[in-house]
Structures are given as C-alpha cells and as structure tokens.
Design a protein around this motif. Structure first.
Motif, PDB file in Angstrom:
ATOM      1  N   TRP A   1      -0.461  -0.609  17.478  1.00 34.66           N
ATOM      2  CA  TRP A   1       0.457  -1.106  16.997  1.00 34.66           C
ATOM      3  C   TRP A   1       0.307  -1.242  15.306  1.00 34.66           C
ATOM      4  N   ARG A   2      -0.328  -0.634  14.846  1.00 32.62           N
ATOM      5  CA  ARG A   2      -1.308  -0.435  13.938  1.00 32.62           C
ATOM      6  C   ARG A   2      -0.109   0.269  12.460  1.00 32.62           C
ATOM      7  N   LEU A   3       0.334   1.554  13.286  1.00 36.20           N
ATOM      8  CA  LEU A   3       0.637   2.209  12.008  1.00 36.20           C
ATOM      9  C   LEU A   3       2.670   1.169  11.901  1.00 36.20           C
ATOM     10  N   GLU A   4       3.381   0.576  12.861  1.00 35.41           N
ATOM     11  CA  GLU A   4       4.067   0.094  12.683  1.00 35.41           C
ATOM     12  C   GLU A   4       3.788  -0.890  12.001  1.00 35.41           C
ATOM     13  N   LYS A   5       2.578  -1.594  11.495  1.00 31.52           N
ATOM     14  CA  LYS A   5       2.444  -2.969  11.016  1.00 31.52           C
ATOM     15  C   LYS A   5       2.147  -2.294   9.860  1.00 31.52           C
ATOM     16  N   TYR A   6       1.088  -1.422   9.167  1.00 27.90           N
ATOM     17  CA  TYR A   6       1.630  -0.326   7.619  1.00 27.90           C
ATOM     18  C   TYR A   6       2.467  -0.424   7.310  1.00 27.90           C
ATOM     19  N   VAL A   7       3.559   0.346   8.452  1.00 26.48           N
ATOM     20  CA  VAL A   7       4.171   1.023   7.733  1.00 26.48           C
ATOM     21  C   VAL A   7       5.160  -0.356   7.019  1.00 26.48           C
ATOM     22  N   GLY A   8       5.466  -1.580   7.328  1.00 30.61           N
ATOM     23  CA  GLY A   8       5.477  -2.509   6.761  1.00 30.61           C
ATOM     24  C   GLY A   8       5.045  -3.441   6.051  1.00 30.61           C
ATOM     25  N   ALA A   9       3.514  -3.383   5.541  1.00 30.43           N
ATOM     26  CA  ALA A   9       3.232  -3.258   4.558  1.00 30.43           C
ATOM     27  C   ALA A   9       3.391  -2.425   3.296  1.00 30.43           C
ATOM     28  N   LEU A  10       4.135  -0.987   3.586  1.00 28.79           N
ATOM     29  CA  LEU A  10       4.436  -0.206   3.131  1.00 28.79           C
ATOM     30  C   LEU A  10       5.374  -0.952   2.106  1.00 28.79           C
ATOM     31  N   GLU A  11       6.337  -0.973   2.847  1.00 29.66           N
ATOM     32  CA  GLU A  11       7.802  -1.032   2.498  1.00 29.66           C
ATOM     33  C   GLU A  11       7.520  -2.611   1.497  1.00 29.66           C
ATOM     34  N   GLU A  12       6.296  -3.631   1.651  1.00 25.67           N
ATOM     35  CA  GLU A  12       6.789  -4.848   1.100  1.00 25.67           C
ATOM     36  C   GLU A  12       5.807  -3.888  -0.316  1.00 25.67           C
ATOM     37  N   MET A  13       5.084  -3.655  -0.425  1.00 24.67           N
ATOM     38  CA  MET A  13       3.635  -2.638  -1.621  1.00 24.67           C
ATOM     39  C   MET A  13       5.174  -2.168  -2.548  1.00 24.67           C
ATOM     40  N   LEU A  14       5.811  -1.268  -1.409  1.00 25.02           N
ATOM     41  CA  LEU A  14       6.452  -1.023  -2.938  1.00 25.02           C
ATOM     42  C   LEU A  14       7.349  -1.028  -3.651  1.00 25.02           C
ATOM     43  N   VAL A  15       7.817  -2.366  -2.682  1.00 25.74           N
ATOM     44  CA  VAL A  15       9.106  -2.532  -3.914  1.00 25.74           C
ATOM     45  C   VAL A  15       8.185  -3.270  -4.966  1.00 25.74           C
ATOM     46  N   ALA A  16       7.293  -4.352  -4.381  1.00 24.23           N
ATOM     47  CA  ALA A  16       6.835  -5.170  -5.680  1.00 24.23           C
ATOM     48  C   ALA A  16       6.067  -3.377  -6.867  1.00 24.23           C
ATOM     49  N   LEU A  17       5.610  -2.650  -6.258  1.00 25.80           N
ATOM     50  CA  LEU A  17       5.043  -1.570  -6.906  1.00 25.80           C
ATOM     51  C   LEU A  17       6.456  -1.137  -7.877  1.00 25.80           C
ATOM     52  N   ARG A  18       8.246  -1.095  -7.121  1.00 27.03           N
ATOM     53  CA  ARG A  18       9.507  -1.080  -8.324  1.00 27.03           C
ATOM     54  C   ARG A  18       9.536  -2.022  -9.640  1.00 27.03           C
ATOM     55  N   LYS A  19       8.921  -3.425  -8.743  1.00 31.63           N
ATOM     56  CA  LYS A  19       9.060  -4.206  -9.952  1.00 31.63           C
ATOM     57  C   LYS A  19       7.785  -4.681 -11.347  1.00 31.63           C
TER      58      LYS A  19
END
Length: 257
Positions: free
Chosen positions: A29-47
């Motif tokens: 389950w780690r990869l799916e959770k980590y990818v979700g966290a990557l999406e949130e960090m990517l949104v924050a990185l854009r801003k």
C-alpha cells in the motif's frame, strides 16, 4: 538553490521509483500513499515562490503522472489490458538523483513492459496458475513439451513483433501526415500572402486610376463649359448680324406700291 520542499519532493519521488522497481504484492500500500503525497507536494511546489524552472516542473509532473498511470495499470485484471495501458505511459526523461545513469521511471517502464509481456505469454500458453504458482507436478508436465512451448512462444513473439511493427508504421504514417499537413498549411499561407499582396497592389492601382479618371473628368467638364460659351457667343453674333442685315435690307429696298 533548491527549496526544502523541493528536496523533500525529490527524496519521496526517488523512494517511490525504488518501490515501483521492486516486485510488490497485492498487500503493498505504500506506493499508492506515497504517490498521493507526491501529488499534494507537487501542488504546493507549484505555489511556492521559489519553485523550480518550468522545464524541471514539467519533468516532475511527467514522473508523477507515470507513477499514477502505473498504479492504475496494475489494477487491471487482464494482462492484455495491462500491456496496452503500459504502452501509453510516458516515463521521465532525466534522472531524479545524480547517481542514476538512466532515469528510474524508464527502467520501471521497461521492467513493467517485460512483466506484462510475460504474463500475456503465460496466458496464451496456458501456463499461468490460478493460485500462488505452479506446482512441481505442473512444472514437470510442462517440461515434457519444450518444443511446443518454444513454438508457441515464438509465435507469440512474432505476433507481438507484428503488432509492434504496425504501431511503428502507424506512428510513422501519422508523423508523415502531420508533416505533409504542415507543409500544405505553409504553402497555403504563402499563397494567401501573395494573393493579399496582389490584391493590395490592385487596390492601389485602382485608386490611382480613379484619381486620374476624376482629374480627366474635371478637365473634360471645364473644356465642355468653355465650348458652350464660345458657341453661345457665336450664335448671338450671328443672330445680331442677321437682324441688322434685315433692317438694312428693308431700308435700302422699300416695298413696291
């Protein structure tokens, strides 16, 4: 200088690529959770005010989309659907960390394609087990027909190669079509540009001709007015001379009684 958020993002992305390259079970389950966290960090990185360059940010988005597509492809039930879904995945173009010779996502893509091809081969050959794996008895039975299996595998490889060649030919045809369309568009633009130039020159020439025609019309009108004036004076003189001549004729030759 990279921001703290970008450094954490790179570390988590590298960890996700490492997990994706490993053989995972259904309970992973780690990869799916980590990818979700990557999406949130990517949104924050854009801003983030100190966000990376657009090229680097596009590469980050490409790698995250690849991992998301990889997870979605693994959820498919059919090996054929998995192989088809993996065909449309676009791995990253640059390494995530400095000590990588090849981008990890590209390595994962190659491994996944090979695994899906193997699953398709096993499904077509009937060697895919319904449980945890093949038993020793099944393996012994399979080893009894190595020639047939090799022939079937060769036929499958030929079919896969044929489909791969068709895809390459289709991609080449689409590329040629796009190139021809571009050339035709450029040729049409040049023709339209030349027509516009010709039309502009014709309009300018028409304006010049109109000005000349107007000038000549004014001159002709003035000349016509002058001609009418001279004719009027000539007629007046002629009438006066006739009247005077008639009076003189009457005076000189009286009427006979």
């Amino acid at each position: 200088m990279s921001s703290r958020l970008e450094i954490n993002f790179i570390r988590l992305l590298s960890r996700c690529e490492s997990i994706a390259s490993e053989k995972r079970g259904e309970a992973e389950w780690r990869l799916e959770k980590y990818v979700g966290a990557l999406e949130e960090m990517l949104v924050a990185l854009r801003k983030n005010p100190s966000k990376p360059t657009p090229e680097v940010l596009t590469e980050y988005i490409r790698k995250v989309d690849f991992l998301k597509g990889l997870l979605e492809a693994e959820k498919l039930s059919s090996p054929t659907e998995k192989a088809l879904a993996n065909q449309f995945l676009a791995p990253g173009r640059t390494p995530t960390i400095a000590n990588e010779r090849m981008p990890a996502t590209k390595t994962v893509h190659m491994q996944t394609k090979a695994r899906c091809t193997g699953e398709m081969r096993d499904e077509l050959l009937g060697t895919q087990a319904s449980g945890k794996g093949l038993s020793d008895r099944d393996l012994r039975n399979r080893r009894g027909l190595p020639l047939d299996e090799r022939q079937s595998a060769a036929e499958l490889d030929a079919v896969l190669q044929h489909h791969h060649n068709l895809q390459e030919k289709l991609a080449e045809d689409m590329l040629n079509l796009a190139r021809n369309l571009k050339n035709n568009t450029l040729a049409a633009q040049n023709i339209i540009k030349q027509d516009n130039q010709t039309l502009s020159q014709s309009m300018r020439q028409a304006d010049l001709n109109f000005e000349k025609l107007k000038t000549e019309s004014d001159r002709l009108e003035q000349h016509a007015k002058k001609s009418v004036n001279w004719l009027l004076w000539l007629m007046l003189i002629l009438v006066s001379f006739t009247f005077i001549s008639m009076i003189l004729f009457i005076r000189i030759f009286p009427r006979l009684r």
